[in-house]
Design a protein around this motif. Structure first.
Motif, PDB file in Angstrom:
ATOM      1  N   GLY A 187      48.647  40.156  34.147  1.00  0.00           N
ATOM      2  CA  GLY A 187      49.132  39.910  35.499  1.00  0.00           C
ATOM      3  C   GLY A 187      49.876  38.461  35.688  1.00  0.00           C
ATOM      4  O   GLY A 187      50.226  38.107  36.808  1.00  0.00           O
ATOM      5  N   ALA A 188      50.030  37.709  34.639  1.00  0.00           N
ATOM      6  CA  ALA A 188      50.509  36.461  34.599  1.00  0.00           C
ATOM      7  C   ALA A 188      52.119  36.626  34.536  1.00  0.00           C
ATOM      8  O   ALA A 188      52.576  37.422  33.932  1.00  0.00           O
ATOM      9  CB  ALA A 188      49.970  35.273  33.427  1.00  0.00           C
TER      10      ALA A 188
ATOM     11  N   ASN B 298      40.527  38.374  34.621  1.00  0.00           N
ATOM     12  CA  ASN B 298      41.724  38.147  33.670  1.00  0.00           C
ATOM     13  C   ASN B 298      41.909  36.927  32.770  1.00  0.00           C
ATOM     14  O   ASN B 298      42.770  37.269  32.018  1.00  0.00           O
ATOM     15  CB  ASN B 298      43.020  38.217  34.760  1.00  0.00           C
ATOM     16  CG  ASN B 298      43.027  39.818  35.474  1.00  0.00           C
ATOM     17  OD1 ASN B 298      42.521  40.858  35.211  1.00  0.00           O
ATOM     18  ND2 ASN B 298      43.541  39.808  36.699  1.00  0.00           N
TER      19      ASN B 298
ATOM     20  N   GLU C 272      43.909  31.828  40.556  1.00  0.00           N
ATOM     21  CA  GLU C 272      45.030  32.371  40.826  1.00  0.00           C
ATOM     22  C   GLU C 272      45.277  33.892  40.439  1.00  0.00           C
ATOM     23  O   GLU C 272      45.893  34.824  41.340  1.00  0.00           O
ATOM     24  CB  GLU C 272      46.332  31.745  40.060  1.00  0.00           C
ATOM     25  CG  GLU C 272      47.927  32.307  40.661  1.00  0.00           C
ATOM     26  CD  GLU C 272      48.049  32.133  42.219  1.00  0.00           C
ATOM     27  OE1 GLU C 272      48.910  32.924  42.558  1.00  0.00           O
ATOM     28  OE2 GLU C 272      47.585  30.866  42.669  1.00  0.00           O
ATOM     29  N   TYR C 273      44.660  33.984  39.270  1.00  0.00           N
ATOM     30  CA  TYR C 273      44.879  35.412  38.773  1.00  0.00           C
ATOM     31  C   TYR C 273      43.562  36.526  38.613  1.00  0.00           C
ATOM     32  O   TYR C 273      43.721  37.583  38.446  1.00  0.00           O
ATOM     33  CB  TYR C 273      45.416  35.459  37.309  1.00  0.00           C
ATOM     34  CG  TYR C 273      46.724  34.761  37.086  1.00  0.00           C
ATOM     35  CD1 TYR C 273      47.874  35.529  37.826  1.00  0.00           C
ATOM     36  CD2 TYR C 273      47.054  33.809  36.577  1.00  0.00           C
ATOM     37  CE1 TYR C 273      49.166  34.786  37.779  1.00  0.00           C
ATOM     38  CE2 TYR C 273      48.241  32.968  36.728  1.00  0.00           C
ATOM     39  CZ  TYR C 273      49.475  33.655  37.152  1.00  0.00           C
ATOM     40  OH  TYR C 273      50.504  33.149  37.018  1.00  0.00           O
TER      41      TYR C 273
END
Length: 90
Positions: A89-90, A50, A45-46
């Motif tokens: 970025g989460a 990351n 997802e990220y």
């Protein structure tokens, strides 16, 4: 209550230590594999760069430990908070 605690300690002292070591090893392996699976989902997802393995492992292990002592799976919230603060970025 104190008598129950003493009885528990005597039974633990009489336990087969090899079996206890094997059980703890299996449990540690299960936690490690679950955290790797959770990391794979987050990395998808990220982005791979990351999401560090140790950050996800720390969150997963801390949350699992908290779940052992608190009701309503409060450890899941701890897992999310730890990972959210450490994954950019989460």
């Amino acid at each position: 209550m104190l008598d129950d605690l003493v009885l528990l300690l005597h039974r633990v002292a009489d336990a087969d230590w090899w079996a206890l070591a094997a059980a703890l090893t299996c449990h540690a392996g299960a936690v490690a594999l679950h955290s790797l699976a959770w990391r794979a989902i987050l990395a998808h997802e990220y982005g791979e760069a990351n999401v560090r393995r140790r950050d996800v492992f720390a969150g997963y292990a801390a949350g699992s430990g908290l779940n052992a002592f608190t009701p309503a799976r409060a450890g899941v919230l701890l897992k999310l908070v730890i990972v959210k603060t450490r994954v950019s970025g989460a």
